[in-house]
Design a protein around this motif. Sequence first.
Motif, PDB file in Angstrom:
ATOM      1  N   LEU A 163       0.851  -1.188   0.000  1.00 12.05           N
ATOM      2  CA  LEU A 163       0.000   0.000   0.000  1.00 12.05           C
ATOM      3  C   LEU A 163       0.888   1.238   0.000  1.00 12.05           C
ATOM      4  CD1 LEU A 163      -2.615  -1.104   2.677  1.00 12.05           C
ATOM      5  CD2 LEU A 163      -2.870  -1.137   0.193  1.00 12.05           C
ATOM      6  N   PRO A 164       0.594   2.221  -0.866  1.00 12.43           N
ATOM      7  CA  PRO A 164       1.421   3.431  -0.875  1.00 12.43           C
ATOM      8  C   PRO A 164       1.242   4.225   0.422  1.00 12.43           C
ATOM      9  CG  PRO A 164      -0.470   3.674  -2.335  1.00 12.43           C
ATOM     10  CD  PRO A 164      -0.471   2.261  -1.867  1.00 12.43           C
ATOM     11  N   LYS A 165       2.213   5.049   0.723  1.00  6.66           N
ATOM     12  CA  LYS A 165       2.185   5.911   1.907  1.00  6.66           C
ATOM     13  C   LYS A 165       0.910   6.773   1.864  1.00  6.66           C
ATOM     14  CE  LYS A 165       5.667   8.594   4.407  1.00  6.66           C
ATOM     15  NZ  LYS A 165       5.196   9.991   4.392  1.00  6.66           N
ATOM     16  N   GLY A 166       0.247   6.897   2.991  1.00  8.84           N
ATOM     17  CA  GLY A 166      -0.935   7.746   3.051  1.00  8.84           C
ATOM     18  C   GLY A 166      -2.219   7.051   2.633  1.00  8.84           C
ATOM     19  N   TYR A 167      -2.105   5.806   2.147  1.00  8.94           N
ATOM     20  CA  TYR A 167      -3.289   5.104   1.631  1.00  8.94           C
ATOM     21  C   TYR A 167      -4.349   4.909   2.711  1.00  8.94           C
ATOM     22  CZ  TYR A 167      -6.168   1.506  -0.560  1.00  8.94           C
ATOM     23  OH  TYR A 167      -7.234   0.798  -1.065  1.00  8.94           O
ATOM     24  N   LEU A 168      -3.953   4.356   3.865  1.00  9.77           N
ATOM     25  CA  LEU A 168      -4.948   4.037   4.905  1.00  9.77           C
ATOM     26  C   LEU A 168      -5.586   5.305   5.478  1.00  9.77           C
ATOM     27  CD1 LEU A 168      -3.301   1.028   6.805  1.00  9.77           C
ATOM     28  CD2 LEU A 168      -5.034   0.979   5.001  1.00  9.77           C
TER      29      LEU A 168
ATOM     30  N   ILE B 124     -14.987   7.078 -16.018  1.00 11.02           N
ATOM     31  CA  ILE B 124     -15.915   7.828 -15.169  1.00 11.02           C
ATOM     32  C   ILE B 124     -15.144   8.853 -14.338  1.00 11.02           C
ATOM     33  CG2 ILE B 124     -17.440   7.609 -13.157  1.00 11.02           C
ATOM     34  CD1 ILE B 124     -18.410   4.965 -14.273  1.00 11.02           C
ATOM     35  N   LEU B 125     -14.000   8.409 -13.778  1.00 12.55           N
ATOM     36  CA  LEU B 125     -13.185   9.316 -12.961  1.00 12.55           C
ATOM     37  C   LEU B 125     -12.637  10.467 -13.813  1.00 12.55           C
ATOM     38  CD1 LEU B 125     -11.177   6.800 -10.726  1.00 12.55           C
ATOM     39  CD2 LEU B 125     -13.010   8.352 -10.004  1.00 12.55           C
ATOM     40  N   ALA B 126     -12.141  10.135 -15.004  1.00 15.42           N
ATOM     41  CA  ALA B 126     -11.560  11.167 -15.871  1.00 15.42           C
ATOM     42  C   ALA B 126     -12.614  12.216 -16.228  1.00 15.42           C
ATOM     43  CB  ALA B 126     -10.989  10.519 -17.133  1.00 15.42           C
ATOM     44  N   ALA B 127     -13.838  11.755 -16.504  1.00 12.09           N
ATOM     45  CA  ALA B 127     -14.918  12.696 -16.841  1.00 12.09           C
ATOM     46  C   ALA B 127     -15.234  13.590 -15.640  1.00 12.09           C
ATOM     47  CB  ALA B 127     -16.162  11.927 -17.288  1.00 12.09           C
ATOM     48  N   ILE B 134     -14.230  16.276  -8.960  1.00 14.20           N
ATOM     49  CA  ILE B 134     -13.260  15.673  -8.051  1.00 14.20           C
ATOM     50  C   ILE B 134     -11.876  16.215  -8.380  1.00 14.20           C
ATOM     51  CG2 ILE B 134     -14.604  13.559  -7.724  1.00 14.20           C
ATOM     52  CD1 ILE B 134     -12.800  12.157  -9.740  1.00 14.20           C
ATOM     53  N   ARG B 135     -10.941  16.065  -7.433  1.00 18.46           N
ATOM     54  CA  ARG B 135      -9.589  16.596  -7.620  1.00 18.46           C
ATOM     55  C   ARG B 135      -8.840  15.850  -8.727  1.00 18.46           C
ATOM     56  NH1 ARG B 135      -6.664  17.725  -2.017  1.00 18.46           N
ATOM     57  NH2 ARG B 135      -4.945  17.218  -3.424  1.00 18.46           N
ATOM     58  N   ALA B 136      -8.089  16.583  -9.495  1.00 16.23           N
ATOM     59  CA  ALA B 136      -7.323  15.974 -10.584  1.00 16.23           C
ATOM     60  C   ALA B 136      -6.175  15.125 -10.041  1.00 16.23           C
ATOM     61  CB  ALA B 136      -6.784  17.062 -11.516  1.00 16.23           C
ATOM     62  N   ASP B 137      -5.665  15.475  -8.842  1.00 16.45           N
ATOM     63  CA  ASP B 137      -4.485  14.774  -8.328  1.00 16.45           C
ATOM     64  C   ASP B 137      -4.834  13.743  -7.254  1.00 16.45           C
ATOM     65  OD1 ASP B 137      -5.288  16.482  -6.374  1.00 16.45           O
ATOM     66  OD2 ASP B 137      -3.263  17.179  -5.847  1.00 16.45           O
ATOM     67  N   LEU B 138      -6.089  13.260  -7.251  1.00 14.39           N
ATOM     68  CA  LEU B 138      -6.446  12.248  -6.240  1.00 14.39           C
ATOM     69  C   LEU B 138      -5.729  10.928  -6.519  1.00 14.39           C
ATOM     70  CD1 LEU B 138      -8.512  10.323  -7.935  1.00 14.39           C
ATOM     71  CD2 LEU B 138     -10.256  11.855  -7.115  1.00 14.39           C
ATOM     72  N   ASP B 139      -5.658  10.081  -5.509  1.00 14.53           N
ATOM     73  CA  ASP B 139      -5.045   8.750  -5.664  1.00 14.53           C
ATOM     74  C   ASP B 139      -6.013   7.897  -6.489  1.00 14.53           C
ATOM     75  OD1 ASP B 139      -4.299   6.069  -5.402  1.00 14.53           O
ATOM     76  OD2 ASP B 139      -3.590   6.316  -3.341  1.00 14.53           O
ATOM     77  N   ARG B 140      -5.686   7.744  -7.776  1.00 15.83           N
ATOM     78  CA  ARG B 140      -6.594   7.082  -8.713  1.00 15.83           C
ATOM     79  C   ARG B 140      -6.836   5.611  -8.330  1.00 15.83           C
ATOM     80  NH1 ARG B 140      -5.536   4.015 -12.359  1.00 15.83           N
ATOM     81  NH2 ARG B 140      -6.829   3.540 -14.170  1.00 15.83           N
ATOM     82  N   ARG B 173     -24.344   7.152  -4.209  1.00  9.94           N
ATOM     83  CA  ARG B 173     -24.261   8.449  -3.521  1.00  9.94           C
ATOM     84  C   ARG B 173     -23.075   8.441  -2.556  1.00  9.94           C
ATOM     85  NH1 ARG B 173     -29.065   8.253  -1.536  1.00  9.94           N
ATOM     86  NH2 ARG B 173     -28.499   7.933   0.642  1.00  9.94           N
ATOM     87  N   ALA B 174     -22.972   7.369  -1.749  1.00 13.09           N
ATOM     88  CA  ALA B 174     -21.906   7.292  -0.749  1.00 13.09           C
ATOM     89  C   ALA B 174     -20.533   7.254  -1.407  1.00 13.09           C
ATOM     90  CB  ALA B 174     -22.111   6.054   0.128  1.00 13.09           C
ATOM     91  N   THR B 175     -20.409   6.473  -2.495  1.00 11.74           N
ATOM     92  CA  THR B 175     -19.102   6.349  -3.156  1.00 11.74           C
ATOM     93  C   THR B 175     -18.694   7.666  -3.817  1.00 11.74           C
ATOM     94  OG1 THR B 175     -19.527   3.996  -3.508  1.00 11.74           O
ATOM     95  CG2 THR B 175     -17.782   4.993  -4.830  1.00 11.74           C
ATOM     96  N   ALA B 176     -19.668   8.377  -4.404  1.00  9.90           N
ATOM     97  CA  ALA B 176     -19.356   9.684  -4.999  1.00  9.90           C
ATOM     98  C   ALA B 176     -18.816  10.621  -3.911  1.00  9.90           C
ATOM     99  CB  ALA B 176     -20.594  10.273  -5.662  1.00  9.90           C
ATOM    100  N   GLU B 177     -19.450  10.621  -2.733  1.00 12.34           N
ATOM    101  CA  GLU B 177     -18.975  11.478  -1.638  1.00 12.34           C
ATOM    102  C   GLU B 177     -17.579  11.060  -1.187  1.00 12.34           C
ATOM    103  OE1 GLU B 177     -20.277  14.297  -0.588  1.00 12.34           O
ATOM    104  OE2 GLU B 177     -21.736  13.941  -2.180  1.00 12.34           O
ATOM    105  N   ALA B 178     -17.350   9.752  -1.131  1.00  8.18           N
ATOM    106  CA  ALA B 178     -16.035   9.253  -0.718  1.00  8.18           C
ATOM    107  C   ALA B 178     -14.952   9.765  -1.664  1.00  8.18           C
ATOM    108  CB  ALA B 178     -16.042   7.722  -0.682  1.00  8.18           C
ATOM    109  N   ILE B 179     -15.213   9.696  -2.967  1.00 12.17           N
ATOM    110  CA  ILE B 179     -14.197  10.108  -3.943  1.00 12.17           C
ATOM    111  C   ILE B 179     -13.990  11.620  -3.919  1.00 12.17           C
ATOM    112  CG2 ILE B 179     -13.588  10.091  -6.401  1.00 12.17           C
ATOM    113  CD1 ILE B 179     -15.225   7.468  -6.590  1.00 12.17           C
ATOM    114  N   LYS B 180     -15.077  12.362  -3.662  1.00 16.29           N
ATOM    115  CA  LYS B 180     -14.935  13.819  -3.554  1.00 16.29           C
ATOM    116  C   LYS B 180     -14.085  14.205  -2.342  1.00 16.29           C
ATOM    117  CE  LYS B 180     -19.298  14.743  -5.884  1.00 16.29           C
ATOM    118  NZ  LYS B 180     -20.731  15.059  -5.700  1.00 16.29           N
ATOM    119  N   ALA B 181     -14.045  13.311  -1.332  1.00 12.97           N
ATOM    120  CA  ALA B 181     -13.270  13.603  -0.111  1.00 12.97           C
ATOM    121  C   ALA B 181     -11.784  13.278  -0.291  1.00 12.97           C
ATOM    122  CB  ALA B 181     -13.843  12.834   1.068  1.00 12.97           C
ATOM    123  N   LEU B 182     -11.413  12.669  -1.414  1.00 13.84           N
ATOM    124  CA  LEU B 182      -9.995  12.297  -1.611  1.00 13.84           C
ATOM    125  C   LEU B 182      -9.164  13.536  -1.940  1.00 13.84           C
ATOM    126  CD1 LEU B 182     -10.111   8.943  -3.625  1.00 13.84           C
ATOM    127  CD2 LEU B 182      -9.670   9.291  -1.198  1.00 13.84           C
TER     128      LEU B 182
END
Lengths: 182, 182
Positions: A163-168, B124-127, B134-140, B173-182
Amino acid sequence: MTEAIRAAVFEELAAVGYARMSIEGIARRAGVGKTAVYRRWRSKLHLVLDIVSALAVQGLPAPDTGRLETDLRLLYEVTSRALRHPVASQIIPDLQAEAARNPEIAEAMQKALRDGQESVASSILAAAVGRGEIRADLDRDLALDLISGPLYWRAVVIRSPKLPKGYLGALSRATAEAIKAL
Amino acid sequence: MTEAIRAAVFEELAAVGYARMSIEGIARRAGVGKTAVYRRWRSKLHLVLDIVSALAVQGLPAPDTGRLETDLRLLYEVTSRALRHPVASQIIPDLQAEAARNPEIAEAMQKALRDGQESVASSILAAAVGRGEIRADLDRDLALDLISGPLYWRAVVIRSPKLPKGYLGALSRATAEAIKAL
């Protein structure tokens, strides 16, 4: 002696898998007689089910940090170590495969999952409800899927070696937000 | 004839599993000669890998509804049907178990997952990045784990026989919120 047999079961499961594993092989590896194994467990199935149940609850504390996100973080620290253990990462998929053909194993796996990680996750959810962090009437099973799924997917399905750093930390934050949105 | 062989492979995999499956058994079930199978695939391993790859991409459209949550919802509709197919729910755990002992199968499974669901999830993420949702630099990779893990956990690991009404909507809904929080 029970511990020697348990250890031998893990080694045997990892080496040959459930289908090819035998009580004879386990006894040989443990350095005991076959009867010593049969005195404790009446079949290979019962032996493995016992081990699985023990594996699930073993070493999983119920964190209580006062915040959903940090509770999840502690749960993930413990779970990721357990899932990434080479023995677990071979045995779990093996028993999953058996579960698809053997309802008794399927039921024991589900029970082990419920009694183990899920009971810890349930305590975390109950505490978060108590603090008003999440809704009391949320879909509890869906919340458990959100908590358990991603790390299992990464460690066991994708079999990501590290797992990369910061993942968890990021996973805990994202999952807390997901559950708050339920 | 290739289709008859493919169908026979699915049936044979579901019935006896990868370890016990043979080219003879497949040929018999498909009503063809062994040489007909060997003309197309040089081994049991290559045959199964080919089928797995086809399974992963088959029937998965890349949704484009203009919103992350509804894109995820469409992805989940398709994936949940595929994962809950009785054949898939037996074959996937079986190949996962083989993957733990066979690096070639492990690699093919990972490739199939990447080429299939994950490539759709990546679009979906790229769109969503393109729309600024969502952030462009999130952990994909973590975002992909959040998208794929919970439904896989529920359908394949817990083997829940039926998803309750509203499950996929709440999951999206929950997963969209999770990804927005990354």
